[in-house]
Design a protein around this motif. Structure first.
Motif, PDB file in Angstrom:
ATOM      1  N   UNK A  36      -7.966  45.005   8.177  1.00 48.34           N
ATOM      2  CA  UNK A  36      -8.314  46.356   7.982  1.00 48.34           C
ATOM      3  C   UNK A  36      -9.981  46.063   7.683  1.00 48.34           C
ATOM      4  N   UNK A  37      -9.994  44.951   7.575  1.00 46.54           N
ATOM      5  CA  UNK A  37     -11.633  43.983   7.068  1.00 46.54           C
ATOM      6  C   UNK A  37     -12.732  43.748   8.141  1.00 46.54           C
ATOM      7  N   UNK A  38     -11.842  43.905   9.195  1.00 47.22           N
ATOM      8  CA  UNK A  38     -12.650  43.390  10.477  1.00 47.22           C
ATOM      9  C   UNK A  38     -12.680  44.391  11.645  1.00 47.22           C
ATOM     10  N   UNK A  39     -11.458  45.692  11.477  1.00 49.15           N
ATOM     11  CA  UNK A  39     -11.551  45.825  12.561  1.00 49.15           C
ATOM     12  C   UNK A  39     -11.690  47.825  12.053  1.00 49.15           C
ATOM     13  N   UNK A  40     -12.327  48.441  13.670  1.00 46.32           N
ATOM     14  CA  UNK A  40     -12.150  50.237  11.968  1.00 46.32           C
ATOM     15  C   UNK A  40     -12.180  50.744  14.424  1.00 46.32           C
ATOM     16  N   UNK A  41     -12.116  51.954  14.364  1.00 43.47           N
ATOM     17  CA  UNK A  41     -11.697  53.022  15.499  1.00 43.47           C
ATOM     18  C   UNK A  41     -10.662  52.419  16.719  1.00 43.47           C
ATOM     19  N   UNK A  42     -11.210  52.318  17.319  1.00 43.50           N
ATOM     20  CA  UNK A  42     -10.525  52.041  18.430  1.00 43.50           C
ATOM     21  C   UNK A  42      -9.838  51.060  18.266  1.00 43.50           C
ATOM     22  N   UNK A  43     -11.033  49.698  18.674  1.00 49.63           N
ATOM     23  CA  UNK A  43     -10.460  48.537  17.956  1.00 49.63           C
ATOM     24  C   UNK A  43      -9.007  48.240  16.802  1.00 49.63           C
ATOM     25  N   UNK A  44      -9.266  49.178  16.361  1.00 48.77           N
ATOM     26  CA  UNK A  44      -8.288  48.952  15.139  1.00 48.77           C
ATOM     27  C   UNK A  44      -6.611  49.531  15.437  1.00 48.77           C
ATOM     28  N   UNK A  69       6.406  46.668   9.483  1.00 52.74           N
ATOM     29  CA  UNK A  69       5.798  47.566  11.043  1.00 52.74           C
ATOM     30  C   UNK A  69       5.633  48.921  11.248  1.00 52.74           C
ATOM     31  N   UNK A  70       6.428  49.713  10.645  1.00 54.74           N
ATOM     32  CA  UNK A  70       7.047  50.915  10.433  1.00 54.74           C
ATOM     33  C   UNK A  70       6.218  51.537   9.113  1.00 54.74           C
ATOM     34  N   UNK A  71       5.483  50.511   8.101  1.00 52.58           N
ATOM     35  CA  UNK A  71       5.397  51.468   6.984  1.00 52.58           C
ATOM     36  C   UNK A  71       3.953  51.370   7.404  1.00 52.58           C
ATOM     37  N   UNK A  72       2.913  51.058   8.000  1.00 53.57           N
ATOM     38  CA  UNK A  72       1.599  50.918   8.042  1.00 53.57           C
ATOM     39  C   UNK A  72       1.531  51.914   9.643  1.00 53.57           C
ATOM     40  N   UNK A  73       0.987  53.465   9.057  1.00 57.37           N
ATOM     41  CA  UNK A  73       0.498  53.889  10.100  1.00 57.37           C
ATOM     42  C   UNK A  73      -0.684  53.679  11.569  1.00 57.37           C
ATOM     43  N   UNK A  74      -0.458  53.896  12.716  1.00 52.79           N
ATOM     44  CA  UNK A  74      -1.531  53.228  13.337  1.00 52.79           C
ATOM     45  C   UNK A  74      -2.788  54.041  13.804  1.00 52.79           C
ATOM     46  N   UNK A  75      -3.773  54.164  13.346  1.00 60.14           N
ATOM     47  CA  UNK A  75      -5.067  54.484  12.760  1.00 60.14           C
ATOM     48  C   UNK A  75      -6.116  54.242  13.059  1.00 60.14           C
ATOM     49  N   UNK A  76      -7.620  54.881  13.065  1.00 64.78           N
ATOM     50  CA  UNK A  76      -8.715  54.046  13.499  1.00 64.78           C
ATOM     51  C   UNK A  76      -9.072  53.542  12.070  1.00 64.78           C
ATOM     52  N   UNK A  77      -8.872  54.501  11.045  1.00 68.56           N
ATOM     53  CA  UNK A  77      -9.634  54.456   9.845  1.00 68.56           C
ATOM     54  C   UNK A  77      -8.547  53.196   8.836  1.00 68.56           C
ATOM     55  N   UNK A  78      -9.858  51.962   8.735  1.00 73.08           N
ATOM     56  CA  UNK A  78      -9.740  51.430   8.343  1.00 73.08           C
ATOM     57  C   UNK A  78      -9.316  51.588   6.162  1.00 73.08           C
TER      58      UNK A  78
END
Length: 275
Positions: A36-44, A69-78
Motif C-alpha cells: 500500500x505504501x508503493x502502489x495505488x489504483x489499477x497497479x495496486x 489473503x481473504x481479509x484484505x480486499x482487492x481495491x485500488x485504494x491504498x
C-alpha cells in the motif's frame, strides 16, 4: 509483478523455520502495508490479485495465510489496504493476549505441562500463568530437525519457568509424567483436526493412553473455513543426514477425538462441533 520490497518480505516468510503460523500471518500483513505504501489504483488492484495466490502458496498447510489473503480486499485504494492490514495486526495481538488469559486458567499449581515445537500462543499462556504467580514445569521436545523446541527453551529460561528438554523419540515416555498437554496449531480444519508440527499426533496418542488432557492453542484466524483433515496439503521439505535422504513432512494431523479443546480468543472450543 509485485514490487521488490514486497517480494523480499515474502521470501523472508518462505525461509523462516522457527517462528510459526502466527508470525507468518503478521509478517504477511506487513507485506500488504508495504504494498500500500508503493502502489495505488489499477497497479495496486493487480498486485492484490497476485497476493491472493502468492501469500497462501508460501505454505498451503497454514490456515492463517489463507485467511489473511481473504481479509484484505482487492481495491485500488491504498488507505483501505493499509487500514485492513493494520486491523489484522491489531486483532492478532489482541487474540494472542486473550488466549494467554484463557489458557493460563488451565494451568493449576504444580502442573507439569508437556508441549511440542514452538507456539507463540502457548508461550503467551506460559507467560501469563507465570505472571499470575503459578508454579509449574514444562516438558518440551527439541523438535528436530529445525529444533523449534530449543528456541522455546530459551524463552522459558528468560521467563524463569522451569523446563526439561527431551528428544522427540521420548514423547511417549515423558507423556505419562505430565498432567497437561498444550500445543500450538498451524491449522484447525473445518472438521476439527489439529494440524501442527509433525510429532503432535504421537503426543496426542500418548496423552490419550495416559489420561492426560490435550489442548491446542490457536487464534481464530487459524481455523480454516473450508478444508477438512483429508484435504490439507502437508508440506515436505528436503532433508538429508550423512548422505541419506530422510523423509521430512513438516506437519501431521491430529484427529479431533484426541483433542480436549482448542483455546482461542473466543473461548475454549470443543471440536468438531464448535469449530
Amino acid at each position: 509483478m509485485l514490487p521488490q520490497e514486497v517480494r523480499s518480505i515474502l521470501e523472508e516468510m518462505r525461509s523462516e523455520r522457527i517462528k510459526g503460523a502466527s508470525w507468518l500471518a503478521m509478517k504477511g500483513a506487513e507485506a500488504y502495508i508495504a504494498l500500500a505504501d508503493i502502489l495505488e489504483g489499477e497497479e495496486l488492484e493487480n498486485a492484490l490479485k497476485e497476493m491472493k495466490t502468492e501469500v497462501p502458496a508460501i505454505n498451503r498447510t497454514i490456515a492463517s495465510l489463507y485467511n489473511l489473503s481473504r481479509f484484505i480486499p482487492v481495491t485500488g485504494n491504498p488507505e483501505v489496504v493499509r487500514a485492513k492490514a493494520e486491523e489484522f495486526l491489531r486483532l492478532a495481538e489482541e487474540a494472542k493476549s486473550e488466549i494467554g488469559n484463557i489458557g493460563s486458567e488451565l494451568i493449576d499449581e504444580n502442573e507439569v505441562v508437556i508441549t511440542h515445537s514452538f507456539s507463540s500462543a502457548v508461550l503467551e499462556i506460559f507467560r501469563v500463568a507465570k505472571k499470575k504467580g503459578k508454579h509449574f514445569k514444562v516438558i518440551l521436545t527439541e523438535s528436530a530437525p529445525d529444533y523449534e523446541g530449543i528456541a522455546l527453551a530459551g524463552k522459558l529460561e528468560e521467563l524463569g519457568v522451569p523446563f526439561e528438554v527431551i528428544t522427540d523419540a521420548q514423547l511417549g515416555l515423558f507423556a505419562e509424567k505430565a498432567t497437561l498437554a498444550l500445543v500450538g496449531a498451524d491449522n484447525i480444519t473445518s472438521d476439527g483436526a489439529v494440524i501442527n508440527k509433525a510429532g503432535t499426533y504421537p503426543l496426542a496418542l500418548a496423552c490419550h493412553d495416559n489420561g492426560i488432557p490435550f489442548y491446542a492453542a490457536a487464534e481464530s484466524f487459524k481455523l480454516h473455513p473450508k478444508l477438512t483433515s483429508g484435504d490439507v496439503e502437508i508440506v515436505e521439505r528436503p532433508y538429508a543426514r550423512q548422505g541419506y535422504r530422510v523423509r521430512n513432512f513438516l506437519f501431521d494431523v491430529t484427529p479431533w477425538r484426541y483433542v480436549r479443546g482448542v483455546i482461542t480468543e473466543l473461548g475454549i472450543l470443543v471440536p468438531p462441533k464448535e469449530i
